[in-house]
Design an enzyme around this catalytic site. Structure first.
Site, PDB file in Angstrom:
ATOM      1  N   HIS A 307       0.852  -1.189   0.000  1.00 44.33           N
ATOM      2  CA  HIS A 307       0.000   0.000   0.000  1.00 44.33           C
ATOM      3  C   HIS A 307       0.882   1.230   0.000  1.00 44.33           C
ATOM      4  O   HIS A 307       1.940   1.233   0.628  1.00 44.33           O
ATOM      5  CB  HIS A 307      -0.907   0.017   1.244  1.00 44.33           C
ATOM      6  CG  HIS A 307      -2.062   0.935   1.077  1.00 44.33           C
ATOM      7  ND1 HIS A 307      -1.975   2.284   1.343  1.00 44.33           N
ATOM      8  CD2 HIS A 307      -3.307   0.709   0.634  1.00 44.33           C
ATOM      9  CE1 HIS A 307      -3.142   2.836   1.070  1.00 44.33           C
ATOM     10  NE2 HIS A 307      -3.964   1.915   0.638  1.00 44.33           N
ATOM     11  N   ASP A 364      -8.008  -5.216  -0.243  1.00 44.85           N
ATOM     12  CA  ASP A 364      -8.503  -6.043  -1.349  1.00 44.85           C
ATOM     13  C   ASP A 364      -8.136  -7.515  -1.235  1.00 44.85           C
ATOM     14  O   ASP A 364      -8.579  -8.316  -2.045  1.00 44.85           O
ATOM     15  CB  ASP A 364      -7.953  -5.494  -2.683  1.00 44.85           C
ATOM     16  CG  ASP A 364      -8.562  -4.152  -3.028  1.00 44.85           C
ATOM     17  OD1 ASP A 364      -9.758  -3.976  -2.743  1.00 44.85           O
ATOM     18  OD2 ASP A 364      -7.854  -3.287  -3.557  1.00 44.85           O
TER      19      ASP A 364
HETATM   20  N1  CMC Z   1       4.232  -7.517  -4.873  1.00 44.18           N
HETATM   21  C1  CMC Z   1       5.573  -7.511  -5.014  1.00 44.18           C
HETATM   22  N2  CMC Z   1       6.341  -6.429  -4.791  1.00 44.18           N
HETATM   23  C2  CMC Z   1       5.729  -5.290  -4.429  1.00 44.18           C
HETATM   24  C3  CMC Z   1       4.328  -5.226  -4.260  1.00 44.18           C
HETATM   25  C4  CMC Z   1       3.583  -6.395  -4.494  1.00 44.18           C
HETATM   26  N3  CMC Z   1       2.248  -6.389  -4.346  1.00 44.18           N
HETATM   27  N4  CMC Z   1       3.983  -3.978  -3.897  1.00 44.18           N
HETATM   28  C5  CMC Z   1       5.116  -3.282  -3.831  1.00 44.18           C
HETATM   29  N5  CMC Z   1       6.186  -4.070  -4.141  1.00 44.18           N
HETATM   30  C6  CMC Z   1       7.609  -3.691  -4.123  1.00 44.18           C
HETATM   31  C7  CMC Z   1       7.984  -2.856  -5.344  1.00 44.18           C
HETATM   32  O1  CMC Z   1       8.424  -3.680  -6.407  1.00 44.18           O
HETATM   33  C8  CMC Z   1       9.047  -1.973  -4.785  1.00 44.18           C
HETATM   34  O2  CMC Z   1      10.235  -2.750  -4.671  1.00 44.18           O
HETATM   35  P1  CMC Z   1      11.699  -2.054  -4.863  1.00 44.18           P
HETATM   36  O3  CMC Z   1      11.818  -1.073  -3.765  1.00 44.18           O
HETATM   37  O4  CMC Z   1      12.657  -3.184  -4.771  1.00 44.18           O
HETATM   38  O5  CMC Z   1      11.663  -1.426  -6.225  1.00 44.18           O
HETATM   39  C9  CMC Z   1       8.596  -1.696  -3.350  1.00 44.18           C
HETATM   40  O6  CMC Z   1       7.789  -2.838  -2.994  1.00 44.18           O
HETATM   41  C10 CMC Z   1       7.771  -0.421  -3.191  1.00 44.18           C
HETATM   42  O7  CMC Z   1       6.667  -0.493  -4.106  1.00 44.18           O
HETATM   43  P2  CMC Z   1       6.116   0.732  -4.944  1.00 44.18           P
HETATM   44  O8  CMC Z   1       5.469   0.213  -6.181  1.00 44.18           O
HETATM   45  O9  CMC Z   1       7.179   1.767  -5.103  1.00 44.18           O
HETATM   46  O10 CMC Z   1       5.040   1.286  -3.932  1.00 44.18           O
HETATM   47  P3  CMC Z   1       3.835   2.231  -4.308  1.00 44.18           P
HETATM   48  O11 CMC Z   1       3.489   2.933  -3.058  1.00 44.18           O
HETATM   49  O12 CMC Z   1       4.121   3.033  -5.509  1.00 44.18           O
HETATM   50  O13 CMC Z   1       2.661   1.189  -4.715  1.00 44.18           O
HETATM   51  C11 CMC Z   1       0.834  -0.290  -4.605  1.00 44.18           C
HETATM   52  C12 CMC Z   1       1.641   0.793  -3.866  1.00 44.18           C
HETATM   53  C13 CMC Z   1      -0.440  -0.561  -3.814  1.00 44.18           C
HETATM   54  C14 CMC Z   1       0.429   0.242  -5.991  1.00 44.18           C
HETATM   55  C15 CMC Z   1       1.696  -1.563  -4.738  1.00 44.18           C
HETATM   56  O14 CMC Z   1       2.024  -2.057  -3.457  1.00 44.18           O
HETATM   57  C16 CMC Z   1       1.013  -2.643  -5.566  1.00 44.18           C
HETATM   58  O15 CMC Z   1       1.128  -2.638  -6.803  1.00 44.18           O
HETATM   59  N6  CMC Z   1       0.289  -3.601  -4.903  1.00 44.18           N
HETATM   60  C17 CMC Z   1      -0.477  -4.606  -5.627  1.00 44.18           C
HETATM   61  C18 CMC Z   1      -1.795  -4.014  -6.123  1.00 44.18           C
HETATM   62  C19 CMC Z   1      -2.796  -3.831  -4.987  1.00 44.18           C
HETATM   63  O16 CMC Z   1      -3.005  -4.704  -4.167  1.00 44.18           O
HETATM   64  N7  CMC Z   1      -3.433  -2.648  -5.001  1.00 44.18           N
HETATM   65  C20 CMC Z   1      -4.494  -2.319  -4.003  1.00 44.18           C
HETATM   66  C21 CMC Z   1      -4.070  -1.222  -3.087  1.00 44.18           C
HETATM   67  S1  CMC Z   1      -5.153  -1.016  -1.678  1.00 44.18           S
HETATM   68  C22 CMC Z   1      -6.699  -0.577  -2.295  1.00 44.18           C
HETATM   69  C23 CMC Z   1      -6.728   0.592  -3.187  1.00 44.18           C
HETATM   70  O17 CMC Z   1      -5.912   1.493  -3.167  1.00 44.18           O
HETATM   71  O18 CMC Z   1      -7.683   0.643  -3.957  1.00 44.18           O
END
Ligand code: CMC
Length: 428
Positions: A307, A364
């Protein structure tokens, strides 16, 4: 004494006021930055460190896993309140009295008819169209049937616009599902509660009676409450941004639905079930999928994990996980993907990749398992999220308009070509 932040650029210092919120959140107020520095701006892709507004609606502390609507903890609201009460609280700031709540519900019911011509628009969509696209289009189409824009200086007009969309949106959601399912469209039953009526509009068979199931109604009520607001997330910021141009409420909501659709946002609830199903049909080897999620060469992510703001357990996920157990056992449903989900969660919470990055299950991760047990098909999961998020979007739009916020218009740092001369096509 008020705090000051000092910024030094090229040896020159500038002072900016520091704003402290009611929960001691600290922000540097950079409104004057460009003016005093002669054009310096900030760069923050994804707005990871940018506060776009001051808001009194939702407080969330991602480090400690706290979520509160208007000061009330999400745990207490999920346990004690119903969805309409929470909607009223979010939108108007206080829990309603019995009279206010009855009036709110009656006014919503009075607005729950949808112009019959909307059915023609719905008919224009192929059955396979994704429900989020259909719902966004139908919400936008409501403008054509309610063309006068809301006078936001009139609380009464604002209130009428709010009850209008609160009344029509569940109808549009249920119709979107029924059209896909090949069922005749239904107007529900005004004698029922908001959530119960929605379930009836979804599931009443043309040749049978609808019997309300208390477990399902309560579980859905809780899920909608948990989804009702989450401060300045992608779809909410979209609603505020679109509304900041003084586009109407329905247009702003329609844009919010599109933003929510994406798999990194609300679309994750559908993606989670598809992922769990894929793991199941692949033989149930969670470890293999964990490795895929950790592999930087592989675009696969563990859906329902991580998140932007929570760097601790998402408090909503905790409540939903417990609810999933309760609902499935009350309904006598045994879903093997619940075990897969629990297995994945356990592995992830012990894995240094997820621990180091503070990736926990989010809202989710378990919600789809409950929706599925209720008989809601997977493509309708994100529309269910939008039904829950509706009052939050409305509350944020209302707050933004009442505070007369300026049009949203971020800056950029240009990194393209410098000035060059045009060459006619035969000289390129
Ligand atoms: N699986 C594997 N690695 C992950 C995941 C994941 N679900 N989420 C984040 N990471 C890793 C990412 O690769 C990065 O690694 P590194 O630092 O080595 O490059 C690190 O964790 C930080 O991730 P980020 O993408 O920079 O974080 P963000 O804040 O931009 O993204 C997120 C947040 C929710 C988009 C992301 O965690 C994600 O894609 N999760 C899966 C999709 C999901 O479940 N979304 C629902 C969110 S909650 C409900 C809503 O908002 O509607």
């Amino acid at each position: 004494m008020s705090k000051i932040a000092t910024l030094t650029i090229d040896g020159k210092s500038y002072e900016f006021p520091v704003v402290v919120g009611t929960e001691n959140e600290v922000a540097i107020d950079i409104k004057s930055l460009r003016g005093v520095t002669g054009g310096v701006t900030t760069l923050d892709p994804g707005y990871k460190n940018t506060g776009s507004c001051e808001s009194a609606i939702t407080f969330l502390n991602g480090e400690e896993g706290i979520l509160r609507y208007r000061g009330y903890s999400i745990e207490e609201l999920a346990e004690k309140a119903d969805f309409l009460e929470v909607a009223y609280l979010l939108i108007f700031g206080e829990l309603p009295t019995k009279e206010q709540l009855d009036k709110f519900h009656n006014d919503i019911k009075a607005q729950s008819q949808v112009d019959e011509d909307i059915k023609k628009i719905l008919d224009g969509f192929p059955k396979a169209a994704h429900p989020m696209g259909v719902m966004s289009a139908l919400t936008s189409a409501l403008i054509a049937f309610n063309p006068t824009s809301v006078n936001v200086d009139s609380e009464e007009e604002m209130y009428q616009a709010i009850v209008r969309i609160m009344g029509k949106f569940p109808v549009l959601t249920a119709w979107t599902y029924r059209k896909r399912a090949g069922l005749p469209l239904d107007y529900g039953d005004d004698s029922l509660g908001y959530v119960d009526n929605f379930l009836k509009m979804m599931f009443k068979k043309p040749n049978g009676e609808y019997t309300s199931n208390k477990t399902v109604v309560n579980a859905l009520d809780k899920l909608l409450i948990l989804h009702a607001d989450h401060e300045q997330n992608c779809s909410t910021s979209t609603v505020r941004m679109v509304g900041s141009s003084h586009a109407g409420l329905f247009a702003s909501l329609s844009a919010g639905i599109n933003a929510l659709w994406g798999p990194l946002h609300g679309g994750a609830n559908q993606a989670v079930i598809e992922m769990l199903e894929a793991i199941k049909s692949d033989g149930g080897d969670t470890h293999k999928f964990m490795n895929k999620a950790k592999d930087k060469e592989d675009p696969f992510r563990l859906m329902g994990f991580g998140h932007r703001v929570y760097k601790n357990f998402d408090p909503r996920a905790k409540i939903i996980k417990k609810s999933a157990d309760d609902v499935l056992s009350a309904l006598g449903v045994q879903d093997p993907i619940l075990d897969i989900a629990k297995g994945l969660e356990k592995e992830a919470l012990e894995d240094s990749y997820f621990v180091d990055r503070k990736l926990y299950p989010n809202v989710d991760f378990y919600s789809g398992i409950i929706y599925r047990a209720m008989g809601i098909p997977v493509e309708m999961f994100t529309p269910m999220f939008s039904l829950g998020r509706l009052p939050g979007w409305i509350a944020q739009w209302r707050e933004m308009r009442l505070k007369k916020e300026p049009i949203g218009r971020p800056r950029q740092v240009y990194i393209g070509e410098n000035l060059r001369s045009f060459k006619p096509v035969d000289k390129r």
